[in-house]
Design an enzyme around this catalytic site. Structure first.
Site, short mmCIF file in Angstrom:
data_model
loop_
_atom_site.label_atom_id
_atom_site.label_comp_id
_atom_site.label_asym_id
_atom_site.label_seq_id
_atom_site.Cartn_x
_atom_site.Cartn_y
_atom_site.Cartn_z
N LYS A 18 2.24 -14.20 -3.88
CA LYS A 18 1.91 -14.98 -2.71
C LYS A 18 1.50 -16.35 -3.13
O LYS A 18 1.27 -17.36 -2.62
CB LYS A 18 0.84 -14.28 -1.93
N TYR A 49 4.64 2.96 3.91
CA TYR A 49 3.99 1.68 3.21
C TYR A 49 2.64 2.15 2.65
O TYR A 49 1.82 2.73 3.49
CB TYR A 49 3.77 0.55 4.26
N TYR A 54 3.73 -1.96 -4.12
CA TYR A 54 4.99 -2.82 -4.47
C TYR A 54 5.74 -2.57 -5.54
O TYR A 54 6.82 -2.08 -5.67
CB TYR A 54 4.57 -4.34 -4.18
C1 LIG Z 1 3.85 -9.04 -0.89
C2 LIG Z 1 4.19 -8.43 -2.25
C3 LIG Z 1 5.58 -8.06 -2.51
C4 LIG Z 1 6.49 -8.21 -1.50
O1 LIG Z 1 6.84 -9.47 -1.14
P1 LIG Z 1 7.54 -10.17 0.26
O2 LIG Z 1 7.73 -11.65 -0.03
O3 LIG Z 1 6.39 -9.62 1.19
O4 LIG Z 1 8.80 -9.56 0.63
C5 LIG Z 1 5.92 -7.48 -3.53
N1 LIG Z 1 5.01 -7.29 -4.53
C6 LIG Z 1 3.50 -7.46 -4.47
C7 LIG Z 1 2.51 -7.28 -5.46
C8 LIG Z 1 3.26 -7.97 -3.17
O5 LIG Z 1 1.82 -8.54 -2.94
#
Ligand SMILES: *Cc1c(COP(=O)(O)O)cnc(C)c1O
Length: 337
Positions: free
Chosen positions: A48, A262, A288
């Site tokens: 992010k 999720y 993730y």
């Molecule tokens: C938000 C996030 C993702 C996914 O990325 P997007 O742009 O939302 O598809 C992957 N890994 C981590 C650690 C994240 O925080």
């Protein structure tokens, strides 16, 4: 592509390292590299940060004194937004959706939540399935009525402005590959709210890099995930001035590694966390990057990347480990000396 046409704050630690994963490569029989976007800076970093360089610049340009965003309880995006807001002297309000139903105190107060509050953000909780974008609009209206200039950031920072951060990552990665004479056959990463993949694909297509990008899903089913990424990629290409550069078939997601849903850890994800930690000294997160890595590992074992040089983009998230300690059985690692 000329990204300096867009407002941007240079707060990320860039370029991130591109490193070989020698022990994991030997274990799996394919040449694996890692792009360390877990080390972008701003409250430990993660994907992010690149998006927020563009989003927060836009917030400042619009004269905002408050930013607002939403996500799951352990949102990495919220924590990185809170860190940017602190750095820029803006107020930050986070709307957190309880997508897992965990009552565990670490899940609800430790990890990202602890850091949100350390950065001075205020948080508000909502039950799973709540209309979070609608709720955020209403919250923003209330704050505006109190006299604040609110800049609203969509969940995950995934809009064309945020996706520019991953167009930037694609350019950076191809630059590193060219400098080292390193031919990359494929990029693999975890995909969620879609901005990361949309930006990467748009960047790769606009450069004609001919490097396929595979997103490993963490939430939505395949058709929905790919459509979300494709729609955002098209809007991002338009913003960049190269409409139509991304074709539908350039967007590929594999959503076989989501598990029960999720934010719910999978067995294969926990195995991936252990493998990266024990073989490479690298920390993944259960929501993730571990699901992304579990896809990378399983597909590699099945021969899907035979003979390829694959780059795994590590999107970060290890702060969430402290909110998910209950997912690990580490009792058997204690020894009595
Ligand atoms: C938000 C996030 C993702 C996914 O990325 P997007 O742009 O939302 O598809 C992957 N890994 C981590 C650690 C994240 O925080």
């Amino acid at each position: 592509m000329h990204l300096s046409r867009f407002p941007r704050l240079h707060l990320a630690h860039l370029p991130t390292a591109l490193e070989p994963m020698e022990r994991l490569s030997r274990e799996l029989g394919v040449e694996l590299w890692i792009k360390r976007d877990d080390c972008t800076g701003m409250s430990t970093g993660g994907n992010k940060t690149r998006k927020l360089e563009f989003l927060m610049a836009e917030a400042l340009e619009q004269g905002a004194d408050m930013v607002m965003t939403q996500g799951a309880t352990q949102t990495n995006h919220g924590r990185q937004t809170a860190a940017f807001a602190a750095r820029l002297g803006l107020k930050c309000h986070l709307l957190l959706e309880d997508r897992t139903g965990y009552n565990n105190p670490n899940y609800n107060q430790n990890g990202n939540v602890l850091l949100d509050h350390l950065h001075g953000a205020t948080t508000e909780k909502f039950p799973a399935g709540h209309d979070m974008p609608g709720e955020m609009e209403r919250a923003a209206e209330r704050k505006r009525a109190e006299g604040h200039k609110v800049y609203v950031i969509p969940g995950g920072g995934s809009n064309p402005t945020g996706a520019l951060g991953y167009v930037n990552c694609a350019m950076e990665l191809v630059g590193q590959a060219n400098d080292r004479n390193l031919k990359i056959d494929r990029v693999v990463h975890a995909t969620g709210s879609s901005g990361t993949q949309a930006g990467l694909v748009t960047g790769m297509c606009a450069m004609n890099a001919q490097i396929p990008v595979l997103g490993i899903g963490t939430r939505a089913p395949r058709e929905k995930q790919e459509q979300m990424v494709y729609d955002l990629a098209c809007r991002t290409a338009e913003k960049l001035g190269c409409p139509g550069v991304v074709k539908r078939e350039d967007v590929v997601a594999n959503t076989d590694y989501v598990g029960e849903g999720y934010g719910l850890p999978t067995k294969a994800g926990i195995e991936a966390i252990r493998m990266f930690a024990e073989l490479e000294g690298i920390l993944l997160d259960p929501v993730y990057s571990a699901k992304g890595a579990s896809g990378l590992i399983d597909l590699t074992r099945k021969g899907a990347f035979k003979g390829e040089r694959v780059v795994f983009v590590h999107t970060g998230g290890s702060v969430a480990l402290f909110g998910y300690d209950f997912a690990f059985d580490h009792a058997n690692r204690w020894v009595n000396l």
